[in-house]
Motif scaffolding. Structure first.
Motif, mmCIF file in Angstrom:
data_model
loop_
_atom_site.group_PDB
_atom_site.id
_atom_site.type_symbol
_atom_site.label_atom_id
_atom_site.label_comp_id
_atom_site.label_asym_id
_atom_site.label_seq_id
_atom_site.Cartn_x
_atom_site.Cartn_y
_atom_site.Cartn_z
ATOM 1 N N PHE A 106 14.496 21.326 -16.531
ATOM 2 C CA PHE A 106 15.149 21.233 -15.218
ATOM 3 C C PHE A 106 15.832 22.545 -14.852
ATOM 4 O O PHE A 106 15.728 23.018 -13.718
ATOM 5 N N ASP A 107 16.514 23.143 -15.812
ATOM 6 C CA ASP A 107 17.176 24.428 -15.606
ATOM 7 C C ASP A 107 16.140 25.535 -15.755
ATOM 8 O O ASP A 107 15.637 25.784 -16.857
ATOM 9 N N PRO A 327 13.450 22.644 -8.078
ATOM 10 C CA PRO A 327 13.450 21.181 -8.039
ATOM 11 C C PRO A 327 13.465 20.678 -6.602
ATOM 12 O O PRO A 327 14.161 21.229 -5.756
ATOM 13 N N CYS A 332 16.863 16.507 -7.578
ATOM 14 C CA CYS A 332 18.090 17.298 -7.608
ATOM 15 C C CYS A 332 19.022 16.902 -6.461
ATOM 16 O O CYS A 332 20.087 16.324 -6.687
ATOM 17 N N THR A 336 20.276 22.426 -2.520
ATOM 18 C CA THR A 336 19.941 22.453 -3.942
ATOM 19 C C THR A 336 21.055 23.030 -4.806
ATOM 20 O O THR A 336 21.421 22.431 -5.833
ATOM 21 N N ARG A 340 23.030 20.924 -7.675
ATOM 22 C CA ARG A 340 23.023 21.300 -9.096
ATOM 23 C C ARG A 340 24.447 21.305 -9.662
ATOM 24 O O ARG A 340 24.672 20.850 -10.789
ATOM 25 N N ILE A 343 25.656 17.751 -10.139
ATOM 26 C CA ILE A 343 25.013 17.178 -11.332
ATOM 27 C C ILE A 343 25.714 17.666 -12.596
ATOM 28 O O ILE A 343 26.047 16.879 -13.490
ATOM 29 N N THR A 355 13.503 15.702 -15.428
ATOM 30 C CA THR A 355 13.388 16.202 -14.050
ATOM 31 C C THR A 355 12.931 17.655 -13.981
ATOM 32 O O THR A 355 13.063 18.303 -12.941
#
Length: 419
Positions: A106-107, A327, A332, A336, A340, A343, A355
């Motif tokens: 994801f990152d 993402p 996400c 965005t 992030r 999250i 993800t």
């Protein structure tokens, strides 16, 4: 050497699949499923999966990689550049038309787990193999220890806080996830889990991929991020969902309600708009359906839109498109960067590969990249399952919590566990 279509269409005997070594690779078929696939050609690859191998089944093919010819390095260069260099080097070494297979976290700053397999076996899609209809063996009884992270009430509180911030105008959407930590008294049967996942949803995307020493990412995702075949591009964003009903009447009622849900239709439109915006610089002839349709898995209904396009520059790879898309707001949120941060501040765990994306890409730029959902990471006798829900201003904390519980069922059924 056989052509790609010959590989998939003319598997010589039932239960056999093409084997490609490091010295004689061949490009997998990207054509539609053959009309008469060899009986057992795809399920033979499913049965041949062993922990440490690389397995990926999509609606167009089944891939099984053994060993590692080359790993894609982690450095400051863009991921598509590093992948293209690894594939070019493999081709220069006589690897025919090599293929990279694996997972991206994801990152996007974290290392990816992508490699060119030393040996690749490829066959038709699982859904085209009549043998996939045979039932999977039931999992052996296991006294699972289960810990929910965060607990359901803490997750609901996080959703409520996000909704409050949305009403204050801070952001439009965020996807919040939770996990289940499962511990078994003995070793895990990963091949059995993969077999059950594949047979439960054979038309989806089943994967089992090494992502570290003695760590495996496995799951069954319903969502294609993007595919490229020649200059043809397809994306299939899913956003807006509801659990399946316990009986036919309730199941149909829920599906119909989802198609008319203003909250879910808005959530879906946000994602489709983001996909269109991300693809527009690379593509022409973008076609977006006026309204979404429904896609079902064994546990969920999803709103679905199939976006098609044609590449402007035929050298743009599937992975380049995937990185431009990732993402999406479906995993996400929007905007965005702020999503992030929400999250990171809300979820008490590192998402890792959840993800992110899994898939394959070849030296010609073709490939399929899938959103990594309905998944778990396995290590020793432990599994960490992941599930998330899209939170918008109209979200109800209890409903989003229940949605994640329904999504967990895909994997819980594969291991014989219950919440």
């Amino acid at each position: 050497m056989s052509t790609a279509s010959e590989v998939a269409t003319h598997v010589p005997l039932a239960g056999q699949a093409l084997t490609v070594t490091a010295d004689a690779a061949v490009r997998p078929d990207t054509s539609p499923d053959p009309a008469y696939p060899a009986l057992g050609a795809a399920t033979a690859l499913l049965h041949a999966y062993r922990t440490g191998s690389r397995f990926l089944a999509t609606p167009t093919r089944t891939l099984l990689g053994h060993g590692t010819r080359a790993e894609v390095p982690h450095d400051d260069r863009p991921l598509p550049v590093r992948v293209a260099e690894a594939l070019a080097a493999a081709r220069a070494d006589g690897h025919g038309t090599p293929l990279v297979l694996g997972a991206v976290p994801f990152d996007h700053h974290a290392p990816a787990a992508l490699a060119v397999p030393a040996e690749l076996r490829t066959g038709p899609a699982l859904a085209s193999d009549p043998m996939i209809a045979l039932p999977a063996e039931r999992p052996d009884p296991v006294d699972w220890g289960i810990r929910q992270v965060p607990a359901p009430d803490a997750y609901a509180a996080g959703v409520a806080d996000a909704v409050d911030r949305m009403w204050q105008g801070e952001f439009s959407k965020v996807v919040l996830a939770r996990t289940l930590e499962l511990t078994a008294p003995g070793p895990l049967d990963l091949p059995g889990m993969v077999d059950r996942l594949a047979r439960r949803d054979p038309s989806g995307y089943t994967f089992a991929l090494p992502v570290g020493p003695d760590r495996t990412l496995l799951g069954a995702s319903p969502e294609l991020l993007v595919s490229r075949r020649g200059t043809q591009v397809v994306a299939n964003p899913l956003a807006g969902s509801t659990p399946r009903g316990a009986d036919l009447a309730e199941d149909v009622r829920r599906a119909a309600a989802l198609l008319e849900s203003a909250k879910d239709l808005h959530e879906h439109a946000v994602v489709v708009d983001a996909v269109y915006t991300a693809l527009a610089p690379f593509c022409r002839d973008l076609v977006v359906p006026e309204r979404p349709t429904l896609v079902r898995t064994a546990t969920m209904w999803h709103l679905s839109s199939t976006v098609t396009a044609t590449l402007i520059d035929p050298t743009t790879s599937a992975l380049e498109l995937a990185c431009a898309l990732h993402p999406t707001p479906a995993v996400c949120g929007t905007p965005t960067a702020l999503a992030r941060r929400v999250i990171a501040d809300t979820e008490p765990f590192d998402r890792g590969y959840f993800t992110g994306m899994v898939g394959w890409g070849d030296a010609d730029g073709d490939g399929e990249w899938v959103v990594t959902i309905r998944c778990a990471e396995a290590e020793a006798n432990r599994l960490r399952l992941y599930a998330g829900a899209g939170v918008v201003a109209a979200s109800q904390p209890q409903a989003e919590t229940e949605e994640t519980g329904a999504k967990f069922r895909t994997f819980l059924s594969a291991v014989g566990a219950e919440l």
